[in-house]
Scaffold this active site. Sequence first.
Site, PDB file in Angstrom:
ATOM      1  N   GLU A 185       0.829  -1.204   0.000  1.00 17.10           N
ATOM      2  CA  GLU A 185       0.000   0.000   0.000  1.00 17.10           C
ATOM      3  C   GLU A 185       0.863   1.253   0.000  1.00 17.10           C
ATOM      4  O   GLU A 185       1.762   1.366   0.831  1.00 17.10           O
ATOM      5  CB  GLU A 185      -0.937  -0.009   1.217  1.00 17.10           C
ATOM      6  CG  GLU A 185      -1.942  -1.160   1.160  1.00 17.10           C
ATOM      7  CD  GLU A 185      -2.925  -1.146   2.325  1.00 17.10           C
ATOM      8  OE1 GLU A 185      -2.691  -0.386   3.287  1.00 17.10           O
ATOM      9  OE2 GLU A 185      -3.913  -1.891   2.280  1.00 17.10           O
ATOM     10  N   HIS A 218      -7.934   1.454   1.722  1.00 13.08           N
ATOM     11  CA  HIS A 218      -7.881   1.039   3.129  1.00 13.08           C
ATOM     12  C   HIS A 218      -8.754   1.959   3.995  1.00 13.08           C
ATOM     13  O   HIS A 218      -8.284   2.586   4.951  1.00 13.08           O
ATOM     14  CB  HIS A 218      -6.439   1.041   3.627  1.00 13.08           C
ATOM     15  CG  HIS A 218      -6.214   0.112   4.784  1.00 13.08           C
ATOM     16  ND1 HIS A 218      -5.031  -0.532   4.996  1.00 13.08           N
ATOM     17  CD2 HIS A 218      -7.035  -0.286   5.797  1.00 13.08           C
ATOM     18  CE1 HIS A 218      -5.112  -1.279   6.083  1.00 13.08           C
ATOM     19  NE2 HIS A 218      -6.326  -1.144   6.585  1.00 13.08           N
TER      20      HIS A 218
END
Length: 528
Positions: A261, A280
Site C-alpha cells: 500500500e 484502506h
Amino acid sequence: MAAKVLVSDDLSREGIEILERGGLSVDVKVGLKPEELRAIIGEYDGLAVRSATKVTADLLAAAGKLKVVGRAGVGVDNVDLPAATKRGVIVMNTPGGSSVTVAEQTFAMMLSMFRHVPAATASVKQGKWEKKKFQGREAAGKTLGVIGIGNIGAIVVERARAFGMKVIAHDPFISPEAAAKLGATLVPLEEIWSSSDVISLHVPLTEQTRHIVNAQTLAKMKPGSYLVNAARGGVVDEVALADALKSGHLAGAALDVFEKEPPAADHPLFALDNFVCAPHLGASTQEAQEIVAVQLAEQMVAFFQDGSIKNAVNVPAVSKELLEHLGPWLDLAGRVGAVAGQLAPENASKVTIELTGEVTEHGTKPLTNEILRGLLPFFTQDPVNVVNAPALAKERGLAITEVKKAESPDYASTIGIKLEGASGSIEVVGSVLGKHDLRITRIDRFEIDAVPDGYILVLRNEDVPKIVGKVGSILGDAGVNIGRIHLSRSARSGQAFSMINIDSPASAAVLAELRAVPHVISVTPIQL
C-alpha cells in the site's frame, strides 16, 4: 503537579476535553517533524497518537519522563514495541472501536459489486444511461462464506442475516455452538470455497493465512461467485485474483486492502471492470474516529489517576514485584501459546493450561493470560493482549481449564497447553532452565529440548533412515541455514519428530519440496 500529555496527531475535540477534565495538562501539537518532536518529548508523561506519528526507538530514547503511549486505533505498527517495553513505557491501543465500521465497509463493497455502483456512477457522469449493462444481483438468498468470525466477522454475520443471506463460516478457533449463536453454520474450509456465492475474509495476516486465497483456492470457488477482503493485505494472491476475474471464473472482487500500500499504478487488477477497491478505508468514518479518541482518552486518564492499565499491548497487568519474578516465565508462556496456535487442530474448542512446580506458588493468572495472548493472534483478526485475551477466548466459545500441580516430575516448573478439537489435539510443554533459558520440552508424546525463537520448522516423519540428511540437503540447497535441530522419536508409533531452528523463513517452494520427501508426514513452519 498534573501529568503532561502531548497529542501529536489529530484527535477529536471530545477526546482532548476528556483528558483535560481528567486533570491532565494537555498540549496539542500536530504535524511535528521527527526532530521537532524529539526535541520536546522529554517534557511529557504521556503521548497520544494515531498512525502519523512514528514512535521510534530514537524518539523513546529522548523521552525520559514518558510513561505511556496511547494509540487511537487498533494497529501499533508505528510504535517500536520492543523499545517501549525495554524503557518501561506502556503502549495502549483501542481495540474494537472500529469493528462496526469495518463490517459496514465490507457490506458497502459487497453491494457495490452486486449493483455495479462505481462503474454505473462513472457511466452516468459521462452522459450515458446504460441500464441493461449494469443489471446486478441481489444479496437476499445468497450464501455468504465468512472466514474468521471474531468481532468484525460476527457483525458481518449479523448484517448478512438481516439481508436474508444464508451464512456459513470457517474459523479454526470457535465452537459450532458459538457460531450457531451468531447465526452462522460452521463448516470446513473446503466447503467455504465450494458452496459460497460470496466469500468475505476476516483473518489476521500470519504464515498460515498469507495467500490463503490463491490460484488453487480460487479454482475451487463457484463459477460466478464474489470475493471481498476488508481484513489484511497479503491474505489474497492479487495476481491470481486478477487471473480469476479476467477469465470470468469470478463475477467480481472487492479489496479495501492490498499487499503493498499504496499499490502500483499498473496493478493488474486496476484494468478490470469487475473489480472494486478502496484505499484502506475500513476504519475511516467520523464515528469510529470519535469512538477511538474517546476510548483512548478515558484509558489514559484512568492510568494517570489510579494506575489502571487497560488494553496494554506490551505489558502484563501484574505488580512490578511479581513481574520481576515471573519475567522469563511470562516470556515462555507467550511462546508456548504461539507454538500451540500454529500447530492447532481445526475447530479447537477445548483449552487445558497446566502449570506445575514452583511457578504455581505465585499468582498464575498472568501466566494463563500470557499463554492465551500468544495463542489467539493466529486465529483471529481481533487485536489480542493480556488484558482482553480471556474475554476474547470466552467470546469465541473456548472452554478453558487451568490445572495446577505443586510437583513437577522432571523440571522445577513447567508450563503447558493442550488444544482439543474434532479433528485432533496438540499439546505443547515448556520450561525455563536456569534463570533465562527458555525451552520447549515436549510436543505431544515427543520429548525434546528446543529453543522457542525465530523461524522454526516442525517436522513429523516415519522413523526411517536418511530423513534428516534429505531435509538438511533441501534447506542447504535453498540457502536456508540450520541453527539448531532437536530430534525425538516414539517407538510405539514408529514416528520421529524434529524442531529445526532456521536463520530465515523457508519459501513455499521449499516447504512443498520437504513435504514431498518420502516418509515425511507433515512440515509446519512456525515464527516466534
